[in-house]
Design a protein around this motif. Structure first.
Motif, PDB file in Angstrom:
ATOM      1  N   VAL A  99       3.085  -6.749  -8.350  1.00 21.83           N
ATOM      2  CA  VAL A  99       3.487  -6.082  -9.596  1.00 21.83           C
ATOM      3  C   VAL A  99       4.074  -7.137 -10.529  1.00 21.83           C
ATOM      4  O   VAL A  99       4.859  -7.993 -10.090  1.00 21.83           O
ATOM      5  N   MET A 100       3.682  -7.066 -11.783  1.00 19.21           N
ATOM      6  CA  MET A 100       4.302  -7.916 -12.809  1.00 19.21           C
ATOM      7  C   MET A 100       4.820  -7.027 -13.929  1.00 19.21           C
ATOM      8  O   MET A 100       4.200  -6.008 -14.273  1.00 19.21           O
ATOM      9  N   LEU A 101       5.964  -7.405 -14.495  1.00 12.57           N
ATOM     10  CA  LEU A 101       6.528  -6.687 -15.629  1.00 12.57           C
ATOM     11  C   LEU A 101       5.950  -7.241 -16.921  1.00 12.57           C
ATOM     12  O   LEU A 101       5.596  -8.418 -17.004  1.00 12.57           O
ATOM     13  N   GLU A 102       5.858  -6.391 -17.908  1.00 13.92           N
ATOM     14  CA  GLU A 102       5.321  -6.838 -19.185  1.00 13.92           C
ATOM     15  C   GLU A 102       6.241  -7.890 -19.789  1.00 13.92           C
ATOM     16  O   GLU A 102       7.459  -7.722 -19.863  1.00 13.92           O
ATOM     17  N   ILE A 158      -0.353  -3.996 -12.044  1.00 20.33           N
ATOM     18  CA  ILE A 158      -0.529  -3.900 -10.588  1.00 20.33           C
ATOM     19  C   ILE A 158      -1.911  -4.414 -10.173  1.00 20.33           C
ATOM     20  O   ILE A 158      -2.918  -4.088 -10.803  1.00 20.33           O
ATOM     21  N   GLN A 159      -1.907  -5.186  -9.106  1.00 16.04           N
ATOM     22  CA  GLN A 159      -3.164  -5.591  -8.439  1.00 16.04           C
ATOM     23  C   GLN A 159      -3.027  -5.260  -6.956  1.00 16.04           C
ATOM     24  O   GLN A 159      -2.148  -5.781  -6.275  1.00 16.04           O
ATOM     25  N   PHE A 160      -3.907  -4.385  -6.485  1.00 18.15           N
ATOM     26  CA  PHE A 160      -3.838  -3.938  -5.099  1.00 18.15           C
ATOM     27  C   PHE A 160      -4.597  -4.849  -4.130  1.00 18.15           C
ATOM     28  O   PHE A 160      -4.149  -5.093  -3.015  1.00 18.15           O
ATOM     29  N   LEU A 161      -5.776  -5.326  -4.562  1.00 16.56           N
ATOM     30  CA  LEU A 161      -6.682  -6.000  -3.628  1.00 16.56           C
ATOM     31  C   LEU A 161      -7.058  -7.394  -4.105  1.00 16.56           C
ATOM     32  O   LEU A 161      -7.201  -7.645  -5.306  1.00 16.56           O
ATOM     33  N   GLU A 162      -7.224  -8.262  -3.156  1.00 11.58           N
ATOM     34  CA  GLU A 162      -7.668  -9.618  -3.469  1.00 11.58           C
ATOM     35  C   GLU A 162      -9.082  -9.605  -4.055  1.00 11.58           C
ATOM     36  O   GLU A 162      -9.462 -10.469  -4.827  1.00 11.58           O
ATOM     37  N   ASP A 202       6.647 -10.862 -18.494  1.00 18.76           N
ATOM     38  CA  ASP A 202       7.107 -11.778 -17.450  1.00 18.76           C
ATOM     39  C   ASP A 202       5.946 -12.027 -16.479  1.00 18.76           C
ATOM     40  O   ASP A 202       5.373 -11.083 -15.924  1.00 18.76           O
ATOM     41  N   SER A 203       5.609 -13.281 -16.292  1.00 19.87           N
ATOM     42  CA  SER A 203       4.469 -13.622 -15.429  1.00 19.87           C
ATOM     43  C   SER A 203       4.855 -13.764 -13.956  1.00 19.87           C
ATOM     44  O   SER A 203       4.017 -14.093 -13.114  1.00 19.87           O
ATOM     45  N   THR A 204       6.120 -13.505 -13.643  1.00 22.79           N
ATOM     46  CA  THR A 204       6.570 -13.591 -12.248  1.00 22.79           C
ATOM     47  C   THR A 204       5.942 -12.471 -11.414  1.00 22.79           C
ATOM     48  O   THR A 204       5.961 -11.300 -11.823  1.00 22.79           O
ATOM     49  N   VAL A 205       5.394 -12.826 -10.263  1.00 21.62           N
ATOM     50  CA  VAL A 205       4.762 -11.831  -9.392  1.00 21.62           C
ATOM     51  C   VAL A 205       5.811 -11.255  -8.438  1.00 21.62           C
ATOM     52  O   VAL A 205       6.518 -11.990  -7.747  1.00 21.62           O
ATOM     53  N   ILE A 206       5.892  -9.928  -8.423  1.00 21.53           N
ATOM     54  CA  ILE A 206       6.793  -9.234  -7.508  1.00 21.53           C
ATOM     55  C   ILE A 206       5.954  -8.663  -6.373  1.00 21.53           C
ATOM     56  O   ILE A 206       5.015  -7.887  -6.616  1.00 21.53           O
TER      57      ILE A 206
END
Length: 241
Positions: free
Chosen positions: A199-202, A146-150, A204-208
């Motif tokens: 959010v990204m799954l372990e 998870i990344q919340f902030l830019e 998988d580099s796709t950003v959700i």
């Protein structure tokens, strides 16, 4: 003349007696010879019977004495492999793990991720839900990245105690959860507003992109934010952080 006839008569009688004696001896000899040869002759003339007799002798040897004991020991050993039943049960457990390991890892296209507040106010935690939207099972590994902030381009640290003991396998339509800490809920914290986060799954580099709950979004303290591992259910204690 009478003397000569008398001798001739005696000689004739003696000759007859000798002939009779020789005949009797020969007869006895033949009988003895025939009796001695009978067993050998019988075996030789009936090889099948001899083979049958030998076979019975071998069979008897097989079922008696050490051979029989060995057979019994072997039989007991294979029956007593009841221990092997335990091994089979263990294999079954190993097989279950193998099935989990062979289940494909969930990708971003396999799940729908949503966020909801937990408890509050103050709202210090989120619950992420990842629901399997496919028609097949998939394995959700690790924790959400998870990344919340830019302004903070790093994944939230994961809390080790929340890691489940077994792999999380999602059947079709089944959910998994991850608890996420936003802040300590203090008035003096350096909180920043967040309306959406990634959010990204372990594996998988796709950003959700996930929308934050509430019309005003959520307040996040980057120094206090943490995430738990994906679990089939939220567990009190292991997920409290």
């Amino acid at each position: 003349m009478n003397t000569l006839r008398h001798r001739a008569t005696l000689l004739a009688v003696a000759g007859t007696a000798l002939a009779l004696s020789l005949t009797a001896c020969q007869s006895d000899s033949d009988t003895t010879s025939s009796s001695a040869a009978t067993p050998g002759a019988t075996v030789a003339s009936t090889p099948a019977a001899a083979a049958s007799t030998a076979g019975k002798g071998t069979g008897t040897t097989h079922v008696t004495g050490p051979t029989d004991s060995a057979g019994s020991a072997e039989s007991k050993g294979s029956t007593g492999s009841t221990g092997s039943t335990g091994t089979s049960a263990g294999s079954a457990g190993a097989t279950g793990e193998q099935v989990a390991a062979s289940t494909p890892v969930c990708t971003a296209g396999d799940v729908h991720v949503t966020a909801a507040r937990q408890d509050g106010p103050p709202y210090t935690h989120l619950v992420l839900t990842a629901k399997n939207t496919t028609r097949h099972s998939c394995r959700l590994t690790g924790f959400p990245h998870i990344q919340f902030l830019e302004s903070h381009k790093q994944d939230l640290p994961a809390v080790a105690k929340s890691k489940p003991a077994a792999p999380v396998v999602l059947a079709a339509g089944a959910p998994a959860y991850a608890l996420v800490k936003l802040s300590d809920g203090g008035a003096d914290e350096d909180n920043e507003p967040v309306s959406a986060f990634s959010v990204m799954l372990e594996g998988d580099s796709t950003v959700i992109a996930v929308s934050a709950p509430g019309s005003e979004g959520i307040a996040v303290d980057p120094a206090k934010a943490l995430t738990g591992y994906w679990t089939p259910e939220l567990r009190k204690g292991a997920d409290d952080f």
